[in-house]
Structure formats: structure tokens, C-alpha cells
Design a protein around this motif. Structure first.
Motif, PDB file in Angstrom:
ATOM      1  N   THR A  12       0.820  -1.212   0.000  1.00  0.00           N
ATOM      2  CA  THR A  12       0.000   0.000   0.000  1.00  0.00           C
ATOM      3  C   THR A  12       0.855   1.263   0.000  1.00  0.00           C
ATOM      4  O   THR A  12       0.437   2.280  -0.553  1.00  0.00           O
ATOM      5  CB  THR A  12      -0.973   0.010   1.190  1.00  0.00           C
ATOM      6  OG1 THR A  12      -0.248  -0.144   2.397  1.00  0.00           O
ATOM      7  CG2 THR A  12      -1.997  -1.095   1.060  1.00  0.00           C
ATOM      8  N   VAL A  13       2.032   1.220   0.609  1.00  0.00           N
ATOM      9  CA  VAL A  13       2.938   2.371   0.528  1.00  0.00           C
ATOM     10  C   VAL A  13       3.373   2.570  -0.922  1.00  0.00           C
ATOM     11  O   VAL A  13       3.412   3.707  -1.421  1.00  0.00           O
ATOM     12  CB  VAL A  13       4.158   2.188   1.466  1.00  0.00           C
ATOM     13  CG1 VAL A  13       5.260   3.171   1.123  1.00  0.00           C
ATOM     14  CG2 VAL A  13       3.744   2.346   2.907  1.00  0.00           C
ATOM     15  N   LEU A  14       3.698   1.485  -1.601  1.00  0.00           N
ATOM     16  CA  LEU A  14       4.073   1.604  -3.012  1.00  0.00           C
ATOM     17  C   LEU A  14       2.903   2.108  -3.856  1.00  0.00           C
ATOM     18  O   LEU A  14       3.100   2.902  -4.796  1.00  0.00           O
ATOM     19  CB  LEU A  14       4.579   0.266  -3.535  1.00  0.00           C
ATOM     20  CG  LEU A  14       5.930  -0.197  -2.968  1.00  0.00           C
ATOM     21  CD1 LEU A  14       6.328  -1.523  -3.582  1.00  0.00           C
ATOM     22  CD2 LEU A  14       6.990   0.848  -3.193  1.00  0.00           C
ATOM     23  N   THR A  33      -5.449   6.637  -0.301  1.00  0.00           N
ATOM     24  CA  THR A  33      -5.149   5.274  -0.742  1.00  0.00           C
ATOM     25  C   THR A  33      -4.465   4.482   0.361  1.00  0.00           C
ATOM     26  O   THR A  33      -4.848   3.337   0.654  1.00  0.00           O
ATOM     27  CB  THR A  33      -4.245   5.303  -1.993  1.00  0.00           C
ATOM     28  OG1 THR A  33      -4.935   5.962  -3.037  1.00  0.00           O
ATOM     29  CG2 THR A  33      -3.866   3.899  -2.426  1.00  0.00           C
ATOM     30  N   PHE A  34      -3.480   5.076   1.009  1.00  0.00           N
ATOM     31  CA  PHE A  34      -2.764   4.367   2.071  1.00  0.00           C
ATOM     32  C   PHE A  34      -3.672   4.065   3.259  1.00  0.00           C
ATOM     33  O   PHE A  34      -3.640   2.959   3.806  1.00  0.00           O
ATOM     34  CB  PHE A  34      -1.554   5.181   2.522  1.00  0.00           C
ATOM     35  CG  PHE A  34      -0.759   4.511   3.591  1.00  0.00           C
ATOM     36  CD1 PHE A  34      -0.046   3.362   3.326  1.00  0.00           C
ATOM     37  CD2 PHE A  34      -0.740   5.014   4.887  1.00  0.00           C
ATOM     38  CE1 PHE A  34       0.683   2.716   4.314  1.00  0.00           C
ATOM     39  CE2 PHE A  34      -0.014   4.387   5.878  1.00  0.00           C
ATOM     40  CZ  PHE A  34       0.697   3.238   5.596  1.00  0.00           C
ATOM     41  N   PRO A  41      -7.862  -1.597   6.809  1.00  0.00           N
ATOM     42  CA  PRO A  41      -8.070  -3.057   6.771  1.00  0.00           C
ATOM     43  C   PRO A  41      -7.106  -3.831   7.669  1.00  0.00           C
ATOM     44  O   PRO A  41      -7.507  -4.802   8.317  1.00  0.00           O
ATOM     45  CB  PRO A  41      -7.836  -3.433   5.305  1.00  0.00           C
ATOM     46  CG  PRO A  41      -7.954  -2.179   4.542  1.00  0.00           C
ATOM     47  CD  PRO A  41      -7.582  -1.081   5.470  1.00  0.00           C
ATOM     48  N   MET A  42      -5.858  -3.404   7.733  1.00  0.00           N
ATOM     49  CA  MET A  42      -4.898  -4.141   8.557  1.00  0.00           C
ATOM     50  C   MET A  42      -5.182  -3.959  10.049  1.00  0.00           C
ATOM     51  O   MET A  42      -4.963  -4.874  10.835  1.00  0.00           O
ATOM     52  CB  MET A  42      -3.472  -3.709   8.236  1.00  0.00           C
ATOM     53  CG  MET A  42      -2.971  -4.259   6.919  1.00  0.00           C
ATOM     54  SD  MET A  42      -2.988  -6.059   6.866  1.00  0.00           S
ATOM     55  CE  MET A  42      -4.352  -6.375   5.762  1.00  0.00           C
ATOM     56  N   SER A  43      -5.677  -2.798  10.445  1.00  0.00           N
ATOM     57  CA  SER A  43      -6.030  -2.628  11.858  1.00  0.00           C
ATOM     58  C   SER A  43      -7.192  -3.538  12.233  1.00  0.00           C
ATOM     59  O   SER A  43      -7.215  -4.121  13.324  1.00  0.00           O
ATOM     60  CB  SER A  43      -6.363  -1.175  12.158  1.00  0.00           C
ATOM     61  OG  SER A  43      -7.518  -0.775  11.438  1.00  0.00           O
ATOM     62  N   ILE A  44      -8.152  -3.711  11.331  1.00  0.00           N
ATOM     63  CA  ILE A  44      -9.272  -4.626  11.587  1.00  0.00           C
ATOM     64  C   ILE A  44      -8.778  -6.066  11.648  1.00  0.00           C
ATOM     65  O   ILE A  44      -9.174  -6.834  12.538  1.00  0.00           O
ATOM     66  CB  ILE A  44     -10.360  -4.448  10.516  1.00  0.00           C
ATOM     67  CG1 ILE A  44     -10.997  -3.063  10.645  1.00  0.00           C
ATOM     68  CG2 ILE A  44     -11.428  -5.532  10.628  1.00  0.00           C
ATOM     69  CD1 ILE A  44     -11.914  -2.689   9.499  1.00  0.00           C
TER      70      ILE A  44
END
Length: 110
Positions: A12-14, A33-34, A41-44
Motif C-alpha cells: 500500500t505504501v508503493l 489510498t494508504f 483493513p490491517m487494523s481490523i
């Protein structure tokens, strides 16, 4: 588990860098976007996958608190009990009288 999270955040950084450096892209679009593709999503996912560990930790804390309370109760009972109650009667015979005046006398009403 953390390897997947780190890899996805890298992707996602890219994606955000590509958005920011594109001809029609903006920095605000890169940030959105990030956040929407990476952080949210990653926190969930981390929260959901961490639930069993949190439950184990809570159960361990509850068991430790219950054991400590039980130990304190037994220590208080042992300190308050008379000497005859601390040592069990090994004779096996019923006592002839009430021990230590525990039984209150019965009175008639006038």
C-alpha cells in the motif's frame, strides 16, 4: 501474522507513492489510498486475529485474582479460627460437649 501485515503495508505504501507521483495523482489521493487500502483493513485484521490472545490474557488475570482472593480467605480463616479448629480431630469420636461455646443457649419466651 505480522509478516503478512508488513507485506501488505509495503504494497500500500508503493501504491500511495505511485498515486502521488502519477501525472494525474495527488498527495491527498496517496494519503487516502494508504489509509483506506492499508491502515484501516490491517487494523481490523490485527484486532480480529488478536482476540484469542486477549481472551487468554483476561482469563489468566481472572484466575490469578481468584487464586489470590482464595488464598487471602484461607489465610484469614486460619488466623481467626481457634486452636482446636486448626488441628483436625484424629480420634474419630464425637465431642461430648459443644466446643468453645459455639452453640448458643435456647431460651423460652416469657
Amino acid at each position: 501474522m505480522y509478516l503478512v501485515v508488513i507485506a501488505w503495508l509495503y504494497v500500500t505504501v508503493l501504491m500511495a507513492v505511485a498515486e502521488a507521483t502519477a501525472i494525474n495523482g495527488t498527495v491527498l489521493g496517496a494519503i487516502v489510498t494508504f489509509v483506506l487500502y492499508g491502515l484501516l483493513p490491517m487494523s481490523i485484521v490485527i484486532y480480529i486475529l488478536g482476540t484469542p490472545g486477549r481472551k487468554r490474557a483476561l482469563r489468566a488475570r481472572e484466575q490469578a485474582a481468584a487464586a489470590q482472593a482464595d488464598q487471602a480467605m484461607h489465610a484469614a480463616q486460619a488466623a481467626d479460627a481457634p486452636a482446636s479448629a486448626r488441628q483436625p480431630d484424629a480420634g474419630g469420636h464425637a465431642p461430648a460437649t459443644a466446643e468453645d461455646g459455639v452453640v448458643a443457649p435456647v431460651r423460652k419466651e416469657p
